[in-house]
Enzyme design. Sequence first.
Site, mmCIF file in Angstrom:
data_model
loop_
_atom_site.group_PDB
_atom_site.id
_atom_site.type_symbol
_atom_site.label_atom_id
_atom_site.label_comp_id
_atom_site.label_asym_id
_atom_site.label_seq_id
_atom_site.Cartn_x
_atom_site.Cartn_y
_atom_site.Cartn_z
ATOM 1 N N LYS A 162 62.422 13.804 64.247
ATOM 2 C CA LYS A 162 62.668 14.664 65.420
ATOM 3 C C LYS A 162 62.339 16.120 65.101
ATOM 4 O O LYS A 162 62.256 16.495 63.930
ATOM 5 C CB LYS A 162 64.136 14.526 65.821
ATOM 6 N N ARG A 195 79.764 13.404 70.901
ATOM 7 C CA ARG A 195 78.648 13.958 71.682
ATOM 8 C C ARG A 195 77.844 12.874 72.366
ATOM 9 O O ARG A 195 77.052 13.154 73.276
ATOM 10 C CB ARG A 195 77.725 14.792 70.780
ATOM 11 N N TYR A 240 64.082 49.346 60.761
ATOM 12 C CA TYR A 240 64.896 49.786 61.905
ATOM 13 C C TYR A 240 66.305 50.138 61.441
ATOM 14 O O TYR A 240 66.884 49.428 60.607
ATOM 15 C CB TYR A 240 64.962 48.681 62.955
ATOM 16 N N MET A 283 59.922 41.932 63.198
ATOM 17 C CA MET A 283 59.354 40.710 63.776
ATOM 18 C C MET A 283 58.188 40.189 62.928
ATOM 19 O O MET A 283 58.024 38.986 62.754
ATOM 20 C CB MET A 283 58.873 40.986 65.207
HETATM 21 C C1 LIG Z 1 69.316 13.975 62.975
HETATM 22 C C2 LIG Z 1 69.979 12.687 62.860
HETATM 23 C C3 LIG Z 1 70.040 12.013 61.632
HETATM 24 C C4 LIG Z 1 69.563 12.626 60.339
HETATM 25 O O1 LIG Z 1 70.548 13.488 59.827
HETATM 26 P P1 LIG Z 1 70.330 14.298 58.461
HETATM 27 O O2 LIG Z 1 71.652 14.921 58.224
HETATM 28 O O3 LIG Z 1 69.258 15.294 58.733
HETATM 29 O O4 LIG Z 1 69.946 13.318 57.437
HETATM 30 C C5 LIG Z 1 70.571 10.738 61.630
HETATM 31 N N1 LIG Z 1 71.033 10.166 62.751
HETATM 32 C C6 LIG Z 1 71.019 10.789 63.938
HETATM 33 C C7 LIG Z 1 71.564 10.107 65.147
HETATM 34 C C8 LIG Z 1 70.511 12.075 64.038
HETATM 35 O O5 LIG Z 1 70.504 12.693 65.214
#
Ligand SMILES: *Cc1c(COP(=O)(O)O)cnc(C)c1O
Length: 377
Positions: free
Chosen positions: A40, A138, A265, A313
Site C-alpha cells: 500500500k 477502526r 527562516y 522547502m
Molecule cells: C499496513 C498494514 C499491515 C502492515 O503493517 P506493518 O506494521 O507496516 O508491518 C498489516 N496489516 C494491515 C491490515 C495493514 O493495514
Amino acid sequence: MSTDQRTRAWVDVSARALRENYRQVQETAGEGVRVIPMVKADAYGLGMTQCVKALEPLDPWGYGVAAVEEGVRLRELGISRPVVVLSPVPPGSFLHAVKARLSVSVGELGALARLRDAARTAGLPGRFHLEVDTGMGRAGFDWHRAGDWASQVEALLGPPLEWEGCHTHFHSADSSDPEPTSLQWRRLMGVLEILPSRPKGLLLHACNSAGALRRSDLAADAVRPGIFLYGGAAGEGLPDPTPVASLRARIVLIREAVAGSTVGYGATYTAREPERWATVAVGYGDGLPRLLGNRGEGVVRGRKVPVIGRISMDVTVLNVTGVEGVEVGDVVTFFGRDGRETITLEEVADHAQTISNEILTGLTQRLPRIWTDDGGY
Ligand SMILES: *Cc1c(COP(=O)(O)O)cnc(C)c1O
C-alpha cells in the site's frame, strides 16, 4: 552506477535488501506460513512497481493494499496472484474491485451486501476476507457482538460470494508486552468458534511485521509484513532490518560563515565563530521533515554533521566545519548508509517525533526512486 537521476536529491533503494528482509520474515514466521507483503501507499513510498518486481521471484501468497486503485495498478502490472484490499472499501468502489478480481476486506454487513450486489452485476465472484475487530477499533466486525452478526453473515453467504480469508489486526505487537496481542488472539479464536460453516482452506492471518517477528506462534496461515520489508524497525527488542532506502542530496553551495552569521527562516541559528556551511538541495518539499531543523543530521564524506537553522522547502543547511575536502557536488546522506556511517530511519523518525512509516510515505514525488540491486552503496 548511472548518475543521471542523481543530480539533485533522490532515494536509493536496494532490491536485495528488500528481499533479505522478506526472507527474514519468512524464516521467523515459519516455512509453511505464506507471506502477504503490504505494498500500500506505493510500497511505503518506495515504488510499488519495482517492489513487486523484486518480490515476485520469492513467491508471496499475494499482495496487500489499502485502496482498490492500488489493487487495480497491480493487475495492470500483470500480477495474477490474490490481491487483498485490507482497508474498508468505499461504497462506490466494490464494482471496480470485483472487476479487477481483487479480494476485499469486509467488516460489516452492509459491505458484504454491497460486495454481493457488485459481484452479481459483474457476473464475477465477490471474494472477501472477513475482518474481526479485536481491539483496533477502526475496521472489522466487533468481536463483542459476534453472537449478533455471525448468523446474519451466514444468511448472506453463498454464490457469488467467495469467502477466502479471515483476519484481525494487532494494535500493540510492536511492544515487548505480549499480553495485548495474546488477548486479541483469544478474542479472534472465540469468534472463530461461533462463525458459521467456514470453508475449507480459509486463510487465517493476523500479524503485521512486528507480530510476524515476535509471535511466530500466532503466524497462522499467513503474515502481512510492511514496514520491516522496507527497512523500518518493527518494534522493541526485535531484530534490525537491512536498510533498504537511502535519502541523498547534493551540496549546491558552500560558504565560509563569519561569526554572527545567521541561517534560515527566523534566523534560529547563529555562528559563534567562523564556520563552514553547506547548502544541500533537499527540503521539506521533498519530504525531509521540517522538525529536523537544528536537530537532524547528514553524512558527508563519511562524517555526521548537524543540520543548522530551519529546513526550507527546497534546501537545508549543514555545518560542515572541520570536515576535510567538502565541495560543491558532494553527496549528503540523510538516512541510509554512506561508507561506514549509517543514519537509521528510526533516528530520523525520533528527531522528527514520528515513526519510520511516516518518513518513508512522506517522501514526495520530486525525489526519483532509484532501484538497484545493491541500493547504490
Ligand atoms: C499496513 C498494514 C499491515 C502492515 O503493517 P506493518 O506494521 O507496516 O508491518 C498489516 N496489516 C494491515 C491490515 C495493514 O493495514
